[in-house]
Design a protein around this motif. Structure first.
Motif, PDB file in Angstrom:
ATOM      1  N   GLN A   3       0.762  -1.110  -0.156  1.00  0.00           N
ATOM      2  CA  GLN A   3      -0.021   0.099  -0.023  1.00  0.00           C
ATOM      3  C   GLN A   3       0.932   1.141  -0.142  1.00  0.00           C
ATOM      4  O   GLN A   3       1.975   1.515   0.717  1.00  0.00           O
ATOM      5  N   HIS A   4       0.624   2.007  -0.814  1.00  0.00           N
ATOM      6  CA  HIS A   4       1.425   3.479  -1.053  1.00  0.00           C
ATOM      7  C   HIS A   4       0.719   4.444  -0.008  1.00  0.00           C
ATOM      8  O   HIS A   4      -0.386   4.436   0.103  1.00  0.00           O
ATOM      9  N   ASN A   5       1.529   5.031   1.074  1.00  0.00           N
ATOM     10  CA  ASN A   5       1.080   5.779   1.904  1.00  0.00           C
ATOM     11  C   ASN A   5       1.604   7.052   1.530  1.00  0.00           C
ATOM     12  O   ASN A   5       2.833   7.406   2.067  1.00  0.00           O
ATOM     13  N   PRO A   6       0.931   8.196   1.208  1.00  0.00           N
ATOM     14  CA  PRO A   6       1.443   9.515   0.891  1.00  0.00           C
ATOM     15  C   PRO A   6       1.854  10.229   2.078  1.00  0.00           C
ATOM     16  O   PRO A   6       2.842  10.952   1.968  1.00  0.00           O
ATOM     17  N   GLU A   7       1.094   9.997   3.099  1.00  0.00           N
ATOM     18  CA  GLU A   7       1.667  10.644   4.281  1.00  0.00           C
ATOM     19  C   GLU A   7       3.059  10.253   4.988  1.00  0.00           C
ATOM     20  O   GLU A   7       3.869  10.859   5.080  1.00  0.00           O
ATOM     21  N   ALA A   8       3.052   8.936   4.793  1.00  0.00           N
ATOM     22  CA  ALA A   8       4.401   8.426   5.247  1.00  0.00           C
ATOM     23  C   ALA A   8       5.690   9.005   4.351  1.00  0.00           C
ATOM     24  O   ALA A   8       6.857   9.083   4.675  1.00  0.00           O
ATOM     25  N   ASP A   9       5.291   8.944   3.063  1.00  0.00           N
ATOM     26  CA  ASP A   9       6.402   9.761   1.943  1.00  0.00           C
ATOM     27  C   ASP A   9       6.701  11.019   2.211  1.00  0.00           C
ATOM     28  O   ASP A   9       7.788  11.515   2.477  1.00  0.00           O
ATOM     29  N   GLU A  12       8.878  11.097   5.536  1.00  0.00           N
ATOM     30  CA  GLU A  12      10.376  10.860   5.312  1.00  0.00           C
ATOM     31  C   GLU A  12      10.859  12.167   4.570  1.00  0.00           C
ATOM     32  O   GLU A  12      12.076  12.459   4.796  1.00  0.00           O
ATOM     33  N   LEU A  13      10.256  12.537   3.630  1.00  0.00           N
ATOM     34  CA  LEU A  13      10.763  13.890   2.882  1.00  0.00           C
ATOM     35  C   LEU A  13      11.226  14.795   3.844  1.00  0.00           C
ATOM     36  O   LEU A  13      12.147  15.586   3.747  1.00  0.00           O
ATOM     37  N   LEU A  14      10.259  15.157   4.645  1.00  0.00           N
ATOM     38  CA  LEU A  14      10.191  16.157   5.616  1.00  0.00           C
ATOM     39  C   LEU A  14      11.326  15.987   6.550  1.00  0.00           C
ATOM     40  O   LEU A  14      12.293  16.940   7.013  1.00  0.00           O
ATOM     41  N   ARG A  15      11.639  14.797   6.992  1.00  0.00           N
ATOM     42  CA  ARG A  15      12.713  14.139   7.981  1.00  0.00           C
ATOM     43  C   ARG A  15      14.054  14.571   7.245  1.00  0.00           C
ATOM     44  O   ARG A  15      15.160  15.167   7.517  1.00  0.00           O
ATOM     45  N   ALA A  72       0.257  16.585  13.259  1.00  0.00           N
ATOM     46  CA  ALA A  72      -0.733  16.760  12.408  1.00  0.00           C
ATOM     47  C   ALA A  72       0.069  16.349  11.100  1.00  0.00           C
ATOM     48  O   ALA A  72       1.302  16.052  11.159  1.00  0.00           O
ATOM     49  N   SER A  73      -0.752  15.784  10.075  1.00  0.00           N
ATOM     50  CA  SER A  73      -0.298  15.481   8.947  1.00  0.00           C
ATOM     51  C   SER A  73       0.572  16.519   8.345  1.00  0.00           C
ATOM     52  O   SER A  73       0.285  17.786   8.648  1.00  0.00           O
ATOM     53  N   VAL A  74       1.642  16.220   7.413  1.00  0.00           N
ATOM     54  CA  VAL A  74       2.485  17.190   6.815  1.00  0.00           C
ATOM     55  C   VAL A  74       1.631  18.117   5.967  1.00  0.00           C
ATOM     56  O   VAL A  74       1.589  19.370   5.913  1.00  0.00           O
ATOM     57  N   LYS A  75       0.567  17.426   5.195  1.00  0.00           N
ATOM     58  CA  LYS A  75      -0.400  18.221   4.535  1.00  0.00           C
ATOM     59  C   LYS A  75      -1.139  19.343   5.240  1.00  0.00           C
ATOM     60  O   LYS A  75      -1.333  20.373   4.932  1.00  0.00           O
ATOM     61  N   THR A  76      -1.484  18.844   6.443  1.00  0.00           N
ATOM     62  CA  THR A  76      -2.311  19.901   7.567  1.00  0.00           C
ATOM     63  C   THR A  76      -1.232  20.961   7.895  1.00  0.00           C
ATOM     64  O   THR A  76      -1.808  22.069   7.880  1.00  0.00           O
TER      65      THR A  76
END
Lengths: 177, 152
Positions: A3-9, A12-15, A72-76
């Motif tokens: 399963q592709h998880n955009p939030e996890a991506d 990881e990018l933010l980190r 919160a999520s990166v999106k939020t």
């Protein structure tokens, strides 16, 4: 099947961006720019200023990378920064007393007359109503998420959204059955 | 029939933001109340028109401009760090130099208050033996007790 998880991506990018990886931050920009641009245009009302607000959003996000706590999520998180930048833009505009939203250039081209009317109608809403409406209708955020972005109680979101829809109904009478 | 919900509650129902039990109640009510059903449909229309309106598109040029601007901001951040580092390094250098200068001056001050021995005398360390351990013949003559008025 994985399963592709955009939030996890995003996390990881933010980190990696927080560790100095500029390519990771640019990847985040690519993932969120279109979505945030749409929001910016809806909140600001014209394309040129929306672009400026979008730039300030990502610059602010880069400067605040280490402050992201993952609650919160990166999106939020990015959306909240955009909303705050848009509010700052409005305050600056008030101080400069530039031309009103109604006199602004049309928003980004495309979509035809109906799209222009929707954008014009959104532009006529008060900032508070505009914010809840675009976050709900464009971002499909839950009331809790919207409350988090705007830092208001959930009940306030519910009330404002209901009233925003009521105003939009009046403004878009021609397009409604 | 349950009482008609408020239009605010209908709006929340539209967004699936009511509790499960409340949703079941309202669904039952909407089944039998044409007024509320019509109000809900009007709300759905507004929501649909807004959410389905074409989204403005960020052009490739604008996206590129955005990346360039982000890069500039990153460089400014790095430049700011380098400037701060340079200032700190300069302060350390100045402080270190000042400390060295003070220490050097102190050392010279101590030297200048001590009287220098006559240049023709090499003062040797005197041992316990009568002959002593003189470093030079001149020193030995100078320090001898029985030299009288003789010169070397």
């Amino acid at each position: 099947m994985v399963q592709h998880n955009p939030e996890a991506d995003d996390i990881e990018l933010l980190r990696r961006a927080g560790g100095g990886d500029s390519a990771a931050f640019h990847a985040l920009v690519d993932r969120h720019a279109q979505r945030l641009y749409r929001l910016a245009v809806s909140l600001i009302g014209n394309a040129a200023d929306a672009e400026d607000v979008l730039q300030e959003t990502f610059i602010g996000a880069h400067g605040g990378l280490k402050s992201f706590q993952g609650r919160a999520s990166v999106k939020t998180w990015l959306t909240r920064i955009l909303v705050l930048q848009a509010a700052q833009w409005r305050r600056n505009r008030q101080r400069k007393k530039t031309r009103s939203m109604d006199d602004s250039m049309p928003a980004a081209p495309g979509g035809g007359e109906a799209a222009m009317d929707v954008r014009a109608a959104i532009a006529k809403l008060s900032p508070e109503f505009r914010e809840v409406l675009v976050l709900r209708e464009f971002e499909k955020m839950s009331y809790e998420e919207i409350a988090g972005v705007l830092d208001v109680p959930r009940g306030t979101v519910e009330s404002r959204l209901h009233r925003a829809r009521g105003e939009m109904r009046e403004l878009l009478k021609a397009y409604l059955p | 029939m349950t009482p008609c919900p408020s239009s605010e509650q209908l709006s929340a129902f539209l967004d699936d933001e009511v509790s499960d039990s409340r949703r079941a109640e309202m669904q039952e009510h909407l089944r039998v109340c044409p007024m509320c059903a019509a109000e809900l449909e009007r709300m759905k229309s507004v929501s649909r028109v807004v959410s389905e309106s074409p989204a403005p598109h960020l052009s490739q040029i604008s996206l590129h401009r955005l990346h360039v601007r982000v890069d500039e901001a990153m460089d400014q951040g790095l430049l700011r760090f380098v400037r701060v580092f340079n200032v700190v390094a300069a302060c350390v250098l100045i402080a270190g130099s000042s400390w060295l200068m003070v220490k050097t001056h102190e050392a010279r001050t101590v030297e200048s208050t001590t009287p220098a021995a006559p240049p023709w005398v090499d003062v040797a360390e005197v041992s316990d033996t009568p002959t002593g351990a003189y470093s030079t013949p001149a020193a030995a003559w100078y320090l001898a007790d029985d030299r009288g008025d003789e010169t070397p």
